[in-house]
Design an enzyme around this catalytic site. Sequence first.
Site, PDB file in Angstrom:
ATOM      1  CD  GLU A 120      70.783  81.505  74.502  1.00  0.00           C
ATOM      2  OE1 GLU A 120      70.438  81.604  75.702  1.00  0.00           O
ATOM      3  OE2 GLU A 120      71.910  81.799  74.097  1.00  0.00           O
ATOM      4  CG  HIS A 161      74.487  81.336  82.015  1.00  0.00           C
ATOM      5  ND1 HIS A 161      74.802  80.331  81.149  1.00  0.00           N
ATOM      6  CD2 HIS A 161      73.760  82.215  81.285  1.00  0.00           C
ATOM      7  CE1 HIS A 161      74.290  80.594  79.968  1.00  0.00           C
ATOM      8  NE2 HIS A 161      73.644  81.717  80.022  1.00  0.00           N
ATOM      9  CG  HIS A 189      70.900  79.589  80.402  1.00  0.00           C
ATOM     10  ND1 HIS A 189      71.503  78.873  79.393  1.00  0.00           N
ATOM     11  CD2 HIS A 189      70.591  80.797  79.859  1.00  0.00           C
ATOM     12  CE1 HIS A 189      71.561  79.621  78.305  1.00  0.00           C
ATOM     13  NE2 HIS A 189      71.018  80.787  78.546  1.00  0.00           N
ATOM     14  CE1 TYR A 209      69.264  84.722  73.975  1.00  0.00           C
ATOM     15  CE2 TYR A 209      70.917  85.600  72.488  1.00  0.00           C
ATOM     16  CZ  TYR A 209      70.541  85.193  73.751  1.00  0.00           C
ATOM     17  OH  TYR A 209      71.435  85.248  74.785  1.00  0.00           O
ATOM     18  CG  HIS A 252      67.070  84.206  77.003  1.00  0.00           C
ATOM     19  ND1 HIS A 252      67.860  85.304  77.231  1.00  0.00           N
ATOM     20  CD2 HIS A 252      67.868  83.126  77.210  1.00  0.00           C
ATOM     21  CE1 HIS A 252      69.089  84.907  77.551  1.00  0.00           C
ATOM     22  NE2 HIS A 252      69.120  83.586  77.562  1.00  0.00           N
ATOM     23  CG  HIS A 283      76.367  84.196  73.929  1.00  0.00           C
ATOM     24  ND1 HIS A 283      75.562  85.259  73.650  1.00  0.00           N
ATOM     25  CD2 HIS A 283      75.534  83.144  74.129  1.00  0.00           C
ATOM     26  CE1 HIS A 283      74.293  84.865  73.685  1.00  0.00           C
ATOM     27  NE2 HIS A 283      74.249  83.585  73.956  1.00  0.00           N
TER      28      HIS A 283
HETATM   29 FE   LIG Z   1      70.990  82.553  77.384  1.00  0.00          FE
END
Ligand SMILES: [Fe+2]
Length: 324
Positions: free
Chosen positions: A282, A217, A167, A272, A231, A263
Amino acid sequence: MGVHRLGYVHARVTDMEDAKNHYSNTLGMKIVHEEASHDSERVLLHGESASMEPVKRCYLKCWDEWDHHSLVLEETGVGLVKLGYKVSNVDDLDKYENKAKAFGVQVSRMSKGDNLATGDGVRMTMPSGHVLELYHEMEYTGTDTGTINPDPWPRDMRGVGVHWIDHCLVTAEDPGLFERFMMEALDFRPTERAITDPNNPELIASWLTCEMGQTPHDLAVAKGPDAKLHHFAFFLETWNDLLRAGDIFSQDDVPIDVGPTRHGITRGQTIYFFDSSGNRNEVFAGGYRTMPDFPTITWTGEQLAKGIFYISREMNEKFLNVVT
Ligand SMILES: [Fe+2]
């Protein structure tokens, strides 16, 4: 049918040899093509003019990806050139060309071969200034493990051994407009949204998944300068894989931004870090699946740090402010 996944990231780097070392030796991607050419097809952003010098480009793929490439690097600075999303059906190209035009953004057609090993497509400039391409076909080159009695991973895997590009998060001055474009023109669905305050909601960030996808996502947006990259992320299977990635980053002196941690948003696990040019990458593991009936989750401004970094509940200045 519809858009089903992020297919390629085309990014700028400052030094190609350093970038190749980062993406190939440290992350484990395979270099599939290199060139240095005058390219009439180069996408120019924000008043740029085409370079008179040949542009160095490198095409790479992860070991668990079957199409020709998923990352294009070009030695022209930092940040994004464009993103490519794959659609399920060739008719989707017409559908989304019309929907994007109806939304009012700039749209053009791409011909087979405009992008290496890639078929016809549609190129659009999003309201944020990012360039997004849709395509239906890319040359199938397969994986080293194959599709007949495959091993779970290739024995010659290098470095971190990232599975696939997963992503991307970009910034936009008006994330609400960006989100509306993704929903109305491209049929993406917001899985999670961050707002300032339920009583007076202003969108801070949105995590969107493709119509045909099942990931938390495929493209996310956060409030920030237009046309910038926050990112792009590579998938790993497990928390242990992340820890091993962290060890390799230390061995290779890769600058770390945050992590390993988890997260709240997406429930993914993360580190990251920065590539050799300062673009943020990431490594991302886990995360839930999303079906068409997945309800949208909301995070409020005062809990957003917990949403981003669930354990520390703190966001550092670099994470908030460094974009390329
Ligand atoms: Fe991400």
